[in-house]
Design a protein around this motif. Structure first.
Motif, short mmCIF file in Angstrom:
data_model
loop_
_atom_site.label_atom_id
_atom_site.label_comp_id
_atom_site.label_asym_id
_atom_site.label_seq_id
_atom_site.Cartn_x
_atom_site.Cartn_y
_atom_site.Cartn_z
N GLU A 230 -10.82 4.37 -0.76
CA GLU A 230 -10.38 5.44 -0.19
C GLU A 230 -9.17 5.39 0.53
O GLU A 230 -8.96 4.32 1.07
N TYR A 231 -8.45 6.45 0.48
CA TYR A 231 -6.87 6.42 1.18
C TYR A 231 -6.75 7.81 1.45
O TYR A 231 -7.13 8.87 0.82
N ASP A 232 -5.90 7.84 2.35
CA ASP A 232 -5.22 9.31 3.05
C ASP A 232 -4.07 9.55 1.76
O ASP A 232 -3.03 8.85 1.89
N HIS A 233 -4.11 10.65 1.12
CA HIS A 233 -3.20 11.14 0.21
C HIS A 233 -1.83 11.40 0.81
O HIS A 233 -1.02 11.77 -0.06
N ARG A 234 -1.75 11.74 1.90
CA ARG A 234 -0.43 11.93 2.70
C ARG A 234 0.14 10.77 3.33
O ARG A 234 1.22 10.94 4.22
N ASP A 235 -0.53 9.74 3.47
CA ASP A 235 -0.18 8.56 4.24
C ASP A 235 0.44 7.68 3.53
O ASP A 235 -0.05 6.60 3.00
N VAL A 236 1.68 7.69 3.37
CA VAL A 236 2.47 6.79 2.53
C VAL A 236 2.62 5.46 3.10
O VAL A 236 2.47 4.63 2.29
N GLN A 237 2.72 5.20 4.19
CA GLN A 237 2.71 3.82 4.65
C GLN A 237 1.51 2.90 4.39
O GLN A 237 1.39 1.75 3.93
N ALA A 238 0.26 3.72 4.35
CA ALA A 238 -0.80 3.01 4.10
C ALA A 238 -1.01 2.94 2.48
O ALA A 238 -1.57 2.01 2.24
N GLN A 239 -0.37 3.84 1.87
CA GLN A 239 -0.38 3.53 0.56
C GLN A 239 0.46 2.33 0.10
O GLN A 239 0.19 1.76 -0.71
N LYS A 240 1.69 2.28 0.73
CA LYS A 240 2.33 1.03 0.29
C LYS A 240 1.47 -0.37 0.70
O LYS A 240 1.85 -1.36 0.14
N ARG A 241 1.01 -0.07 1.86
CA ARG A 241 0.15 -1.42 2.14
C ARG A 241 -0.93 -1.88 1.13
O ARG A 241 -0.95 -2.81 0.95
N LEU A 242 -1.43 -0.68 0.44
CA LEU A 242 -2.48 -0.92 -0.52
C LEU A 242 -1.61 -1.57 -1.60
O LEU A 242 -2.15 -2.65 -2.02
N ILE A 243 -0.68 -1.19 -2.19
CA ILE A 243 0.25 -1.79 -2.95
C ILE A 243 0.54 -3.16 -2.79
O ILE A 243 0.41 -4.26 -3.58
N ALA A 244 1.21 -3.41 -1.53
CA ALA A 244 1.49 -4.79 -1.10
C ALA A 244 0.35 -5.52 -1.08
O ALA A 244 0.41 -6.94 -1.53
N ASP A 245 -0.91 -5.43 -0.70
CA ASP A 245 -2.08 -6.18 -0.65
C ASP A 245 -2.47 -6.57 -1.94
O ASP A 245 -2.69 -7.80 -2.11
N HIS A 246 -2.44 -5.42 -2.76
CA HIS A 246 -3.16 -5.86 -4.25
C HIS A 246 -2.05 -6.45 -5.14
O HIS A 246 -2.68 -7.17 -6.41
N CYS A 247 -0.97 -6.45 -4.85
CA CYS A 247 0.00 -6.97 -5.98
C CYS A 247 0.69 -8.39 -5.26
O CYS A 247 1.78 -8.74 -5.84
#
Length: 374
Positions: A230-247
């Motif tokens: 689950e993630y906010d489709h308009r929260d770019v910083q949260a999306q970047k954190r997802l990529i950083a955490d998983h990669c």
């Protein structure tokens, strides 16, 4: 004169606006973004979509803007090359053919320039409600005053606002594949020259490829997750954190690419998913492209489906006696084409694990429709 409101100014929306306006419709395009969106991955225009591009008057310009990849490599987590090909690129398929790979922003820019004459564009706004009756659709917006239109078309992507308002919650129509992917730009510090490099390290991986005369890199970083995220489709910083955490565990050049990601102004992130619906129309509202039948980027056919869908919908609206007949004819003509192209994802998933061949199911799927006269 029939008035049509189109939600979405990416690919399908402007293409539909152009064809409708040419046949006497009054067209308004509303787009949540403040201007045509920059950035994005390289996308493909194939088969029947090339004919649509020609009828839009942009084919010659697209050929001039196409990417010029000479091949592709696949690396393991340590940067060791597993295979390479000078015949096929994972992003675009067989090299040297008639199909065109072009940066998304180049295509959307051409379509905007082609469509904006005599078309009203409303940027920085979004639809908040749709109320239908026998005379039309009353539309309210986040910022603009309410208006009435004869028809409304949702060309607003995988997370379509129009689909949600007219058909119901996204969860009823979107099928996720457990893959999440980002795209952003950075300097070509790797010195890649017309060559794609893909890499895989367990559940995470991605690709880098040069653009703009090899001066810039487009970077894909992504990961797989068995559980939906689950993630906010308009929260770019949260999306970047997802990529950083998983990669974070990925080796090779990924630590440096992650650093570049935090500074990228054109970052985009989404899940790989398809949209499946029994019907694309509800009364005076219909859906176009990813909003109604997203094949997922894993198919490589999202752009082509949007272009072909725009042409077919415009053709049916310009010749049918009413919108009910037009929408029915649009669905009848497009659905077999959509089904074939959505099925391409399994073949393309296998190509990510093994060296691809020149033979491809896309060669049949991309042409599997007869375009009507318009």
């Amino acid at each position: 004169m029939t008035s049509v409101l189109i939600s979405g100014a990416s690919v399908g929306g402007p293409a539909l606006a152009f064809f409708l306006r040419r046949h006497g419709f009054t067209v308004t395009v509303v787009e949540r973004a403040p201007a045509p969106r920059p950035g994005g991955q390289a996308i493909d225009v194939r088969g029947a979509a090339l004919t649509v591009a020609e009828r839009l008057g942009v084919l010659a310009e697209l050929r001039g803007l196409r990417t010029h990849m000479k091949g592709t490599s696949m690396l393991d987590g340590d940067g060791n090359e597993l295979w390479r090909s000078t015949e096929v690129a994972l992003s675009s398929g067989r090299l040297g053919g008639d199909d065109i790979e072009v940066l998304r922003e180049d295509l959307t820019g051409l379509l905007h320039e082609r469509a904006r004459q005599d078309v009203e564009y409303v940027f920085g706004d979004s639809i908040t409600s749709l109320t239908q009756d026998e005379h039309g659709v009353r539309v309210t917006f986040e910022r603009s005053a309410p208006r009435a239109f004869d028809l409304v078309v949702g060309a607003d992507g995988l997370h379509s606002n129009v689909r949600g308002l007219a058909f119901g919650p996204e969860r009823e129509y979107v099928r996720h594949f457990g893959t999440y992917l980002s795209i952003f730009s950075t300097d070509n510090y790797l010195g890649l020259a017309d060559w794609q490099t893909w890499f895989n390290d367990g559940p995470a991986g991605g690709a880098v490829y040069p653009v703009r005369g090899n001066t810039e890199l487009r970077v894909n970083l992504g990961f797989q997750s068995e559980e939906p995220i689950e993630y906010d489709h308009r929260d770019v910083q949260a999306q970047k954190r997802l990529i950083a955490d998983h990669c974070a565990h990925v080796r090779w050049e990924v630590p440096r690419l992650l650093k570049a990601m935090w500074a990228a102004p054109d970052f985009y992130f989404d899940s790989m998913a398809q949209v499946h619906m029994d019907h694309w129309s509800a009364g005076r509202v219909t859906l176009l492209g990813d909003a109604g039948y997203c094949p997922s980027p894993l198919s490589g056919q999202g752009t082509s489906l949007a272009l072909v869908g725009a042409y077919v919908l415009a053709a049916e609206l310009s010749t049918a006696p009413n919108h009910e007949a037009a929408f029915a004819a649009y669905e009848a003509r497009m659905r077999p084409f959509v089904t074939l192209n959505q099925a391409l994802i399994e073949q393309n998933r296998e190509a990510m694990e093994h060296e691809p061949t020149e033979e491809s199911g896309v060669d049949h799927a991309k042409n599997a429709i007869r375009l009507p006269d318009l």
